[in-house]
Write a protein that holds these residues in place. Structure first.
Motif, PDB file in Angstrom:
ATOM      1  N   PRO A 291     -50.398 -11.668  24.898  1.00  0.00           N
ATOM      2  CA  PRO A 291     -49.615 -11.664  26.137  1.00  0.00           C
ATOM      3  C   PRO A 291     -48.268 -12.345  25.904  1.00  0.00           C
ATOM      4  O   PRO A 291     -48.114 -13.174  25.004  1.00  0.00           O
ATOM      5  N   ARG A 292     -47.301 -11.976  26.715  1.00  0.00           N
ATOM      6  CA  ARG A 292     -45.989 -12.614  26.601  1.00  0.00           C
ATOM      7  C   ARG A 292     -46.092 -14.076  27.022  1.00  0.00           C
ATOM      8  O   ARG A 292     -46.733 -14.416  28.007  1.00  0.00           O
ATOM      9  N   ARG A 293     -45.422 -14.912  26.258  1.00  0.00           N
ATOM     10  CA  ARG A 293     -45.411 -16.331  26.595  1.00  0.00           C
ATOM     11  C   ARG A 293     -44.452 -16.567  27.761  1.00  0.00           C
ATOM     12  O   ARG A 293     -43.296 -16.107  27.714  1.00  0.00           O
ATOM     13  N   PRO A 294     -44.882 -17.260  28.817  1.00  0.00           N
ATOM     14  CA  PRO A 294     -43.967 -17.537  29.934  1.00  0.00           C
ATOM     15  C   PRO A 294     -42.777 -18.373  29.472  1.00  0.00           C
ATOM     16  O   PRO A 294     -42.910 -19.244  28.602  1.00  0.00           O
ATOM     17  N   ARG A 295     -41.622 -18.078  30.050  1.00  0.00           N
ATOM     18  CA  ARG A 295     -40.394 -18.817  29.767  1.00  0.00           C
ATOM     19  C   ARG A 295     -40.127 -18.885  28.254  1.00  0.00           C
ATOM     20  O   ARG A 295     -39.818 -19.936  27.689  1.00  0.00           O
ATOM     21  N   SER A 296     -40.258 -17.732  27.600  1.00  0.00           N
ATOM     22  CA  SER A 296     -40.051 -17.661  26.150  1.00  0.00           C
ATOM     23  C   SER A 296     -38.815 -16.817  25.846  1.00  0.00           C
ATOM     24  O   SER A 296     -38.542 -15.811  26.519  1.00  0.00           O
ATOM     25  N   ILE A 297     -38.088 -17.222  24.836  1.00  0.00           N
ATOM     26  CA  ILE A 297     -36.822 -16.573  24.489  1.00  0.00           C
ATOM     27  C   ILE A 297     -36.743 -16.409  22.969  1.00  0.00           C
ATOM     28  O   ILE A 297     -37.083 -17.330  22.217  1.00  0.00           O
ATOM     29  N   ALA A 298     -36.303 -15.234  22.526  1.00  0.00           N
ATOM     30  CA  ALA A 298     -36.013 -14.982  21.110  1.00  0.00           C
ATOM     31  C   ALA A 298     -34.504 -14.933  20.923  1.00  0.00           C
ATOM     32  O   ALA A 298     -33.774 -14.439  21.788  1.00  0.00           O
ATOM     33  N   MET A 299     -34.040 -15.429  19.785  1.00  0.00           N
ATOM     34  CA  MET A 299     -32.621 -15.401  19.453  1.00  0.00           C
ATOM     35  C   MET A 299     -32.474 -15.039  17.974  1.00  0.00           C
ATOM     36  O   MET A 299     -33.216 -15.547  17.137  1.00  0.00           O
ATOM     37  N   ALA A 300     -31.505 -14.164  17.683  1.00  0.00           N
ATOM     38  CA  ALA A 300     -31.144 -13.890  16.292  1.00  0.00           C
ATOM     39  C   ALA A 300     -30.255 -15.024  15.799  1.00  0.00           C
ATOM     40  O   ALA A 300     -29.367 -15.480  16.522  1.00  0.00           O
TER      41      ALA A 300
END
Length: 902
Positions: free
Chosen positions: A715-724
């Motif tokens: 499941p998607r993690r709440p309040r999660s962000i990916a950045m390059a």
């Protein structure tokens, strides 16, 4: 056992030309004419000498007069004819010591190499003979018998039907070709490459003599350049005239090569089949699948043309509990693959081994072919893979060569694609040598050769080592496991396997199991395999094929600044070239700088050139040059001038802004001066048209939707962000650190990926740092987070935001060029004014309602129906055809069955 007259003919010829007389007596006088020269007369002379006198005569003559090698050659010849190799070798050592410059000694060495089938050694010895001023008549007389011997060797099955030798003497090159039966004259075109300048010379070949069912044809030409010759002899063997094309003949020196450019000859009679085929074989094909529908799509594309083959009973695909997207993709294959297609499903992930066993138990045919989902197959693969079973009833397992196949790996050469490697191997007469181990990427199985029970031993849970274990269990039953050495497949290499989180643990455990069973046997077999040189006739110890790559014509040469695949534009261009090659275009890549990708082993299906001179050497004609950035324009102009080819700029970014605007003058001038331009977005088209005042084409480029789609494993993690990880100022290197710190303080979990830089080390304190990820791993990450933050100051396309949107991660970015023309704020992305107001960035992300998040995700995934890799490829191919180009080959269409989102 003594040789017969026809077997000893090369030795008799060398003996005759040694002294210019016919038959020697002990005092060196002629006693018989050449027509009466035979084996018995020579043996009579040697046996009449006192025991031990042969070597004494050799020493006496040579020490007294080193030029008097006549008796020595006579004695060595007689020893070889009689089969006394020990005495012959002893006298040859004497000859090398006292008379190393005599061509006759070199010819005797060449004869021994010929008898052993050692082409490398034979070529070296003949080269030395040619350098030692052996007469042309001597070389040609010797040549016809060498060619005849090699073409009729009993250990080649089936034997080659054509042999060619080239000699260079004093600027003149003599070409000798042996052809089975009587043959009309024909012509070869020889390509002479000198310091990257390539010239072709037509050489007509005319009949010179015949010998026991073979015709020898000769032709001569003068070298168009003056060179210092180091290697004046080259040899090539083939099954037909077309097989000679691209074959190496002679690297004359460090900067001059001779290769066969083209062959025109009368139609040869069909080669006889060693074993006639009986009733058609019944074959089931098994493909276990776990995720990666993109690779399966490529495999099925290469299978489509073969499915109507009456030998194929069933195509069984077993889904090992893949994600819903892959499941829907597989469900849609029934309409394409037809009645032979059977889909099996595992309710839970059982692993590769158990999936293979279950599919094998569902098959019924006497022969089964197990295919990994991450391979591609060439035209005619089925005939070649099944032929060993017809050749030898004791063969139980057959494994072909592959671009990634352990000890069966074929190394692609610069400028070569895997289909060309297969074409080279396919021209060779197969030997079906015993394999060191079977490998499961493509394994043909005779069911009756298997032990009872499941296909693979379940002790090798989840796979790894199970195919090698099967190899030894089959051999223990008396069956053979062989190499199909005239077939090369493309293997991406453990693509689905890499998705397993505990891969290293599985490998270590299974390795212990395998070596506890077969360790000593395997080590001995591996040593024997390496020493035997089973594939030496085809390639060297590094997997390099024994063939010169010399393309007659190239449709498109793409120029990249680097081979580093972590750059999206580089990866996209490589994928585009592989698509064009699959469609029948002869497309190549030239990388101006070589990073670690090629040096550490190129895994793609088309290996780039990394040397401009190498490309100029191989390419004789070029239809269009395709630069991909401003740094490649100058090289494109050079190639355009050399080949008189137009330039088609594959425009991927607004490079006028790069490096603080320093590139603007060169960028503007290039836009105005190149012949054609195609951009990857409407924004780039408008941008370039404004600067150049000319019309520019657009292709709807984007990610591959079979790679970038929402996975549901986690499941998607709440309040999660990916950045390059930004690697330059243009990519926002100065923005990432302060934004990351504020977001972490406000409770967001952060994941970073990309090139390892100083910025990456600093970001390690704010979240997970993954480093460079393969596209499938990037898709996994995007499927687990809610947002993707892109800091780029400007984008020509915005490939990463599109990849994130395809996977359900909501892109957050500024209005910066192409993304603004593709995305819509509030529908499929979130646009912010800038990243300098860090609190506003955090508030914007944190205040989006859950229902709005779902709407944004659905909107982002819908973009796959507007832009995408396949649409871009097709549009680029249309651009090529619009320029009047047509592919050299027929090519194949791709399935690309992208299922509808639910």
């Amino acid at each position: 056992m003594a040789m017969q007259n026809h077997e000893a003919a090369p030795l008799l010829i060398a003996l005759h030309h040694t002294t210019g007389i016919n038959l020697l007596s002990s005092d060196g006088r002629a006693s018989k004419p050449l027509t009466e020269l035979d084996v018995s007369a020579i043996l009579a002379f040697r046996t009449s000498l006192p025991e031990g006198l042969s070597e004494e005569i050799a020493h006496r003559f040579l020490i007294g007069d080193p030029a008097a090698v006549t008796p020595l050659v006579y004695l060595i010849t007689s020893a070889l004819i009689e089969g006394d190799l020990a005495t012959a070798a002893k006298m040859l050592r004497v000859a090398n010591l006292y008379a190393p410059q005599h061509s006759e000694i070199s010819l005797l060495h060449a004869f021994i190499a010929c008898q052993r089938g050692d082409l490398v050694r034979m070529t070296a010895c003949l080269s030395r003979a040619a350098q030692q001023s052996a007469s042309s008549d001597l070389l040609l007389n010797f040549t016809q018998h060498v060619l005849h011997t090699m073409l009729t060797r009993p250990d080649t099955a089936p034997p080659a039907r054509l042999g060619m030798i080239a000699y260079q003497r004093g600027g003149q090159v003599t070409i000798a070709v042996a052809v089975g039966g009587r043959s009309a004259p024909f012509e070869v075109k020889i390509a002479v490459t000198h310091r990257a300048i390539r010239r072709t010379v037509p050489v007509p070949l005319k009949e010179w003599t015949t010998l026991e069912g073979f015709t020898l044809l000769l032709g001569e030409f003068s070298l168009p350049v003056e060179v210092s010759v180091n290697h004046p002899c080259g040899i090539a063997f083939a099954d037909d005239g077309t097989s000679f094309v691209n074959a190496p003949l002679a690297p004359l020196s460090d900067d001059v090569e001779i290769g066969i450019h083209a062959v025109r000859l009368p139609t040869l009679p069909a080669a006889p089949k060693a074993i006639e085929l009986g009733a058609p074989m019944s074959v089931d094909i098994i493909i276990p699948v776990y995720q990666r529908p993109d690779l399966l799509d490529r495999l099925l594309n290469t299978l489509l043309d073969d499915l109507p083959d009456e030998r194929i009973e069933r195509l069984i695909i077993i889904d090992d509990a893949s994600d819903p997207f892959t499941a829907r993709y597989l469900e849609g294959l029934g309409e394409v693959l037809g009645r032979k297609f059977i889909l099996l499903r595992n309710r839970e992930n059982l692993g590769f081994l158990e999936s293979c066993n279950r599919a094998f138990s569902a098959s019924q045919a006497p022969f089964v072919i197990l295919l990994n989902s991450d391979i591609e197959l060439p035209t005619g693969w089925l005939d070649r893979l099944m032929a060993p079973f017809v050749h030898d009833a004791s063969i139980g397992l057959v494994t072909p060569l592959a671009t990634s196949g352990a000890n069966l790996t074929v190394t692609l050469q610069p400028g070569q694609d895997w289909r060309e490697a297969d074409a080279i191997a396919g021209q060779r007469s197969p030997r079906y040598a015993d394999a060191c181990t079977a490998i499961g990427y493509c394994l043909a199985i005779r069911r009756t050769a298997l032990p009872t029970g499941p296909l693979f031993d379940p002790v090798y849970s989840h796979g790894y080592g199970e195919d090698s274990d099967l190899h030894y269990r089959v051999k223990r039953r008396g069956a053979r496991s062989v190499i199909c050495d005239n077939l090369v497949i493309h293997h991406h290499g453990s693509a689905s396997y890499l998705l397993q989180p505990d891969l290293s643990r599985i490998q270590a455990r299974n390795r212990r199991v395998f070596f506890s069973r077969w360790g000593q046997t395997h080590i001995a077999d591996e040593l024997s395999y390496n020493l035997s040189g089973s594939l030496r006739h085809l390639m060297d110890g590094h997997g390099n094929l024994n063939a010169l790559l010399a393309n007659q014509a190239v449709d498109a040469l793409f120029i990249l600044p680097t081979d580093a695949l972590q750059y999206g534009g580089v990866r996209a261009t490589v994928s585009l070239v592989e698509y064009l090659v699959a469609r029948g275009w002869n497309a190549k890549i030239l990388c101006l700088t070589e990073a670690h990708q090629i040096a550490s082993g190129w895994k793609g299906g088309v290996r780039p050139y990394v040397d401009l001179n190498h490309a100029l050497r191989d390419i004789t004609e070029l239809t269009v040059v395709v630069p991909t950035c401003i740094d490649t324009i100058e090289t494109a102009r050079l190639l355009s001038s050399h080949f008189k080819a137009p330039i088609l700029w594959f425009l991927q970014g607004p490079e006028a802004y790069f490096d603080g605007g320093k590139t603007f003058p060169a960028f503007r001038d290039a836009l105005r001066n190149v012949d054609h331009i195609v951009g990857v977005s409407d924004y780039l088209r408008n941008f370039a048209q404004t600067l150049s005042g000319r019309s520019i084409a657009t292709i709807p480029f984007g990610p591959n939707p079979l790679v970038f789609y929402p996975r549901t494993g986690k499941p998607r993690r709440p309040r999660s962000i990916a950045m390059a990880i930004p690697g330059s100022v243009e990519k926002g290197a100065g923005l990432a650190l302060p934004v990351a710190e504020v977001l972490r303080e406000q409770g967001f979990s952060l994941s970073f990926f990309g090139k390892q830089t100083d910025t990456a080390e600093a970001l390690a304190g704010f979240g997970e740092v993954h480093g460079f990820l393969e596209p499938a791993k990037v898709a996994q990450l995007f499927s687990q987070v809610e947002f993707y933050l892109d800091f780029s100051l400007y984008e020509g396309l915005g490939l990463l935001p599109l990849e994130a949107a395809f996977c359900g991660a909501i892109p957050v970015m500024t209005r910066k060029g192409a993304p603004e023309t593709i995305f819509t704020h509030g529908r499929d992305a979130v646009f912010i004014d800038n990243f300098l107001d860090i609190d506003a960035v955090a508030r914007t992300i944190a205040t989006i309602e859950q229902s709005d998040l779902e709407d944004l995700r659905r909107g982002g995934q819908a973009l796959a129906h507007r832009v995408g890799e396949q649409r871009g490829y097709a549009a680029f191919e249309s651009c090529l055809k619009g320029l009047g180009l047509t592919p050299q080959g027929a090519g194949r269409g791709l399935l690309y069955q992208c299922p509808k989102q639910k």
